[in-house]
Design an enzyme around this catalytic site. Structure first.
Site, PDB file in Angstrom:
ATOM      1  N   CYS A  68      39.443  64.505  -2.594  1.00  7.29           N
ATOM      2  CA  CYS A  68      40.393  65.265  -3.459  1.00  7.29           C
ATOM      3  C   CYS A  68      39.722  66.339  -4.165  1.00  7.29           C
ATOM      4  CB  CYS A  68      41.288  64.335  -4.122  1.00  7.29           C
ATOM      5  SG  CYS A  68      42.121  62.914  -3.419  1.00  7.29           S
ATOM      6  N   LYS A  80      32.770  68.218  -8.616  1.00  7.31           N
ATOM      7  CA  LYS A  80      32.109  67.358  -8.099  1.00  7.31           C
ATOM      8  C   LYS A  80      31.590  67.385  -6.835  1.00  7.31           C
ATOM      9  CE  LYS A  80      34.853  63.842 -11.061  1.00  7.31           C
ATOM     10  NZ  LYS A  80      35.809  64.983 -11.394  1.00  7.31           N
ATOM     11  N   ASP A 123      46.002  65.900   3.485  1.00 10.24           N
ATOM     12  CA  ASP A 123      46.359  65.030   2.741  1.00 10.24           C
ATOM     13  C   ASP A 123      45.388  63.857   3.041  1.00 10.24           C
ATOM     14  OD1 ASP A 123      47.510  62.855   1.426  1.00 10.24           O
ATOM     15  OD2 ASP A 123      49.500  63.212   2.356  1.00 10.24           O
ATOM     16  N   CYS A 174      40.395  60.026 -13.999  1.00 10.96           N
ATOM     17  CA  CYS A 174      40.145  60.415 -15.313  1.00 10.96           C
ATOM     18  C   CYS A 174      41.188  59.692 -16.144  1.00 10.96           C
ATOM     19  CB  CYS A 174      40.302  61.978 -15.242  1.00 10.96           C
ATOM     20  SG  CYS A 174      41.855  62.731 -14.778  1.00 10.96           S
TER      21      CYS A 174
END
Length: 423
Positions: free
Chosen positions: A250, A256, A298, A370
């Site tokens: 993702c 990242k 996805d 998060c």
């Protein structure tokens, strides 16, 4: 100030009607091309600040009006002005005067007397009104009651501190590209440029004062990026090495993924289901001079994008409530609903199960959010382990995290990490 006050009022009104603050501000700024940088910055500050303390401001406003205001724009204008009166350095008389004049600019001239009376009444009775607002949880902590109750249950020893941390301004932290320089060398360069900071991680520098990115030496050349110190743990925990086949499942906007590529020469696939957000990854990689496969897909449906070759490392930074980063996005507190948490948890479980099929035996998957809500974090991992006999959770070298949970503080936002090993 009038122009900025009007824009902030329009932004707050739209957010409270269910819209994302960043999208609203971008739309307003694109339609008001003559704004100066100072006007844009002031409108943004008022918008963020009003939503950060909306619970308190709403409690105060409810005591200042005899009946609920039916006009959302006027209500938002009063909330913005109250935020300025309590939290800004602007002179009180100027805030009131500009708010009254803003009624005309907002085509709400009928409310001129109301706005003047409400704000002057607040100034006359400010101490008492602030005390009355703090009598309720929402008025004191400026979070929805369901959010407060959830944290009180899940963090019985420090729930109040967590809520208060959410209402602070976020830190600005840099990630030094170790391919270009070291954190120590870059810190010395900052000092030469008159910017103070300190090292708070292997590649992380916390600035004493935020600055525009174009003021950062070497930013345009990929020497440094802006990334929260808590978010920088993701790439470090995944323990990548040269030539590993790695998936960031993702990936957008790519911070990242870029960090992973800075740490080792890996064969990286950056996946996201939003083609528009993938453009941000491409931009970041170009600036940092990094290369990877960037794929639209996805994460829950690998059959649509996976070539069948297993990955040795997977980063699953899954969609979540974002409850750990609300000081950067205060609109989240008022846009989220309690029922959203179960929906996120179901989506996270689907992604985890799907990605597990693509992980090689002996490989590691880092689950990241998060969020500070247990249903999305420790609870999610516990359920996953119960479903998969070939999975075990590895210990993390995160001394300040409890069971993988980082909570917001002066150095970083709130993140959760769970490192899974496939036997």
């Amino acid at each position: 100030m009038i122009e900025s006050q009007c824009l902030a009022s329009a932004a707050v009104s739209r957010v409270l009607a269910g819209h994302n603050l960043n999208q609203v501000l971008n739309s307003l700024f694109s339609r008001n091309t003559t704004l100066t940088p100072q006007q844009r910055a002031a409108a943004q500050d008022m918008s963020y600040g009003t939503l950060r303390f909306y619970g308190q401001l709403r409690a105060i406003l409810d005591r200042l009006v005899e009946k609920p205001l039916s006009d959302d724009t006027v209500r938002a204008l009063l909330l913005v002005a109250l935020y300025q009166l309590i939290y800004s350095r602007a002179a009180s008389h100027a805030v009131v005067d500009h708010a009254v004049k803003s009624t005309a600019a907002l085509k709400k001239a009928w409310a001129k007397g109301l706005v003047n009376a409400v704000l002057r009444n607040f100034l006359r009775n400010q101490p008492a009104l602030l005390e009355q607002a703090a009598a309720s949880d929402e008025g004191r902590y400026s979070h929805p009651q369901w959010w407060i109750d959830k944290l009180r249950r899940q963090y019985p020893d420090n729930w109040a501190a967590l809520l208060e941390a959410n209402n602070q301004h976020p830190p600005m932290t840099l990630r030094v590209n170790r391919r270009a320089t070291s954190a120590e060398a870059y810190l010395a360069l900052l000092v030469q440029q008159g910017m103070d900071g300190r090292k708070v991680g292997e590649d992380a520098i916390l600035l004493d004062q935020p600055v525009a990115v174009d003021k950062l030496p070497g930013f345009a050349d990929g020497v440094v990026s802006v990334q929260d110190a808590g978010a920088q743990w993701a790439a470090l925990l995944l323990d990548v090495a040269d030539d590993m086949r790695v998936l960031d499942a993702c990936a957008a906007p790519g911070g990242k993924a870029a960090h992973l590529l800075e740490l080792a020469k890996v064969d990286l696939t950056a996946l996201d289901n939003d083609a528009e957000r993938l453009k941000k990854i491409e931009q970041n990689f170009r600036r940092l001079k990094l290369e990877a496969r960037i794929v639209t897909g996805d994460a829950a449906k690998p059959e649509d994008w996976w070539d069948g070759k297993p990955f040795q490392r997977i980063l699953a930074d899954v969609p979540c409530s974002a409850s750990g980063v609300v000081r950067r996005h205060p609109d989240i507190k008022w846009l989220r609903r309690e029922t959203d948490i179960a929906s996120f948890a179901a989506q996270q479980a689907e992604i985890l199960d799907a990605l597990w099929r693509t992980l090689d035996r002996g490989g590691k998957l880092l689950y990241a959010t998060c969020s500070v809500f247990a249903e999305e974090n420790q609870g999610q991992i516990a359920c996953f382990l119960a479903r998969h006999d070939d999975a075990r959770c590895l210990p993390l070298p995160l001394p300040e995290a409890e069971n993988g949970q980082l909570i917001p503080n002066q150095q970083h936002d709130g993140f959760y990490y769970g490192l899974l090993y496939k036997s």
